[in-house]
Design an enzyme around this catalytic site. Sequence first.
Site, mmCIF file in Angstrom:
data_model
loop_
_atom_site.group_PDB
_atom_site.id
_atom_site.type_symbol
_atom_site.label_atom_id
_atom_site.label_comp_id
_atom_site.label_asym_id
_atom_site.label_seq_id
_atom_site.Cartn_x
_atom_site.Cartn_y
_atom_site.Cartn_z
ATOM 1 N N SER A 168 0.820 -1.216 0.000
ATOM 2 C CA SER A 168 0.000 0.000 0.000
ATOM 3 C C SER A 168 0.851 1.262 0.000
ATOM 4 O O SER A 168 0.406 2.313 -0.452
ATOM 5 C CB SER A 168 -0.921 0.004 1.219
ATOM 6 O OG SER A 168 -0.176 -0.110 2.422
ATOM 7 N N ASP A 180 -4.300 7.085 10.213
ATOM 8 C CA ASP A 180 -3.893 5.767 10.721
ATOM 9 C C ASP A 180 -2.434 5.734 11.150
ATOM 10 O O ASP A 180 -1.982 4.762 11.752
ATOM 11 C CB ASP A 180 -4.183 4.675 9.695
ATOM 12 C CG ASP A 180 -3.419 4.843 8.374
ATOM 13 O OD1 ASP A 180 -2.414 5.578 8.339
ATOM 14 O OD2 ASP A 180 -3.839 4.226 7.387
ATOM 15 N N HIS A 200 0.093 5.162 6.714
ATOM 16 C CA HIS A 200 0.144 5.475 5.291
ATOM 17 C C HIS A 200 0.466 6.952 5.085
ATOM 18 O O HIS A 200 -0.223 7.811 5.632
ATOM 19 C CB HIS A 200 -1.193 5.124 4.620
ATOM 20 C CG HIS A 200 -1.477 3.663 4.628
ATOM 21 N ND1 HIS A 200 -2.348 3.074 5.517
ATOM 22 C CD2 HIS A 200 -0.978 2.668 3.865
ATOM 23 C CE1 HIS A 200 -2.387 1.771 5.302
ATOM 24 N NE2 HIS A 200 -1.566 1.498 4.310
#
Length: 228
Positions: free
Chosen positions: A46, A195, A198
């Site tokens: 990601s 979060d 990221h």
Amino acid sequence: MIYRSGWAGFALLALAACQREQVKPDAATRPAPTSYRERVVFLGTSLTAGYGLDDPSQAYPALIQRKIDSAGLPFEVVNAGVSGETSAGALRRIDWVLTQRPAVLVIETGANDGLRGQDVDSVAANIQAIVDRASVLNPRPRIVIAGMRMLSNYGADYVRRFAAVYPAIARRNDLPLIPFLLDGVAGVDSLNQPDQIHPTAAGQRIIAETVWETLEPVLRGVPVLARR
């Protein structure tokens, strides 16, 4: 550099949820028209895919494309990042990724393994197997390893062994190494999404600078139009 221990709780929550300044190049530095451009393929998680960003163009591989174009280099970037993927998953799909016939392959994997506390030796074996699969292509792509580090609260021994995987593989295979993909970004609140795992668009710009420092000389050493 080690992530702040307070980042860990957010990271594990984000892992579970993660299943799945535009600059125009100056005309004088745009690449000359050509019917073929070599490919730079980013195999990643990601972090590479650009999870949570407003637009894929904010992810660091797209920013690398802009740098390539500004430098007048004849390459096109392929973003092969998959959110939530482990090194075992990357190994399972490497044969498909290699159908892109990359001139350069950047390998960014292992972060999700580390967050899950998976065996360090297995991570190393998976990354080595990816390198081995890519190395049998003819012509052989230039391979770049993107280093990753783990949270300090996973224990000093695990943190040390995990971080050592990437330089060891780079040395063993005589490959260029990006020492730490998230250098200057990890643990910085303003450079990460809520979060805290990221990167934001601003964080991705820093990652692009980090990657470019290692990648640019590799690109300049690739024979142009080798696969025409």
